[in-house]
Write an enzyme that holds these catalytic residues in place. Structure first.
Site, PDB file in Angstrom:
ATOM      1  N   GLY A  29       0.833  -1.205   0.000  1.00 47.01           N
ATOM      2  CA  GLY A  29       0.000   0.000   0.000  1.00 47.01           C
ATOM      3  C   GLY A  29       0.861   1.245   0.000  1.00 47.01           C
ATOM      4  O   GLY A  29       2.050   1.178  -0.332  1.00 47.01           O
ATOM      5  N   ASN A  30       0.281   2.386   0.349  1.00 49.23           N
ATOM      6  CA  ASN A  30       1.061   3.623   0.438  1.00 49.23           C
ATOM      7  C   ASN A  30       0.434   4.530   1.491  1.00 49.23           C
ATOM      8  O   ASN A  30      -0.611   4.205   2.061  1.00 49.23           O
ATOM      9  CB  ASN A  30       1.159   4.304  -0.936  1.00 49.23           C
ATOM     10  N   HIS A  31       1.076   5.658   1.746  1.00 43.40           N
ATOM     11  CA  HIS A  31       0.679   6.517   2.870  1.00 43.40           C
ATOM     12  C   HIS A  31      -0.458   7.492   2.572  1.00 43.40           C
ATOM     13  O   HIS A  31      -0.742   8.361   3.377  1.00 43.40           O
ATOM     14  CB  HIS A  31       1.884   7.333   3.353  1.00 43.40           C
TER      15      HIS A  31
END
Ligand code: CTP
Length: 220
Positions: A29-31
């Site tokens: 995923g990512n932030h």
């Protein structure tokens, strides 16, 4: 602009990250928090638009009656949800931080640790903004986002063309207080023939600046 400026218009917005599963308990995923996409959804809704918000996993909610939220997890699910809604939308805003790659295979059981290294093979996800750009009709208006660390304006301009966008909102990672997880953002909006720079502001105010310019372009 008034609370009726976008009355009769449908706006499709993607927001948040996508999660690409590795096994039943892990993902890539990512932030991204989705704050910018949700702020845009609320701003369009406050000006009378019917908003279709396709949201990746986030803790955010919106109670605005003009916003219909479709929650998705992966890039593939986001793409399907967008395809279903795109034809009927006058304005597309691609604010999601879509994972560019996903694991080639998803293990059906939790991967146990073994050995000192683990290699996960990744395959490319569909570029939602670019795929939609190929189908865009004359009456539709599309807006993308770009997060760049170098050659910012040139890279953003390249994305504008490649994805057939009418406008791209550039976030610079160099600006303190801008980008992921902050409540503020500092943007530059790039169009084919113009560049607009803005001060560091709250994301709700940034959303207003973006919506103002979209209104000018779609009502000019
Ligand atoms: N985007 C998308 N689908 C993807 C990747 C990106 O719809 N699979 C959209 C984003 O929502 C954003 C724009 O495309 O509006 C730019 O995304 P970005 O990740 O910055 O660009 P990429 O084309 O993925 O290029 P790179 O990561 O190499 O900079």
């Amino acid at each position: 602009m008034t609370e009726k400026s976008f009355k009769g218009k449908t706006v499709l917005i993607t927001a948040g990250p996508t999660y690409e599963p590795i096994d039943p308990v892990r993902f890539i995923g990512n932030h991204s928090t989705g704050k910018m996409g949700y702020a845009l959804a609320e701003c369009f809704a406050a000006h009378g638009a019917a908003v279709q918000l396709v949201s990746g996993p986030t803790s955010l909610h919106t109670n605005h009656t003009n916003v219909e939220v479709k929650r998705v997890t992966t890039a593939e699910e986001m793409y399907k949800a967008v395809l279903k809604r795109a034809d009927a939308a006058d304005i597309w805003v691609f604010a999601a931080a879509v994972a560019d790659y996903r694991p080639k295979t998803v293990a059906d059981k939790k991967i146990k640790k073994a050995g000192d290294e683990l290699t996960i093979e990744l395959v490319k996800n569909v570029d939602i903004a670019a795929a939609l750009g190929k189908e865009k009709e004359e009456w539709q208006f599309s807006v993308g986002f770009a997060l760049e660390t170098d050659n910012e304006a040139a890279n953003a301009r390249e994305k504008l063309r490649k994805k057939n966008l009418d406008m791209i909102v550039l976030n610079s990672l160099k600006d303190p207080g801008a980008g992921f997880a902050h409540d503020t953002n500092k943007i530059t909006i790039i169009e084919e023939e113009a560049t607009h720079t803005f001060e560091l502001k709250k994301k709700s105010e940034v959303a207003q600046d973006i919506v103002d310019l979209i209104w000018k372009r779609t009502n000019g």
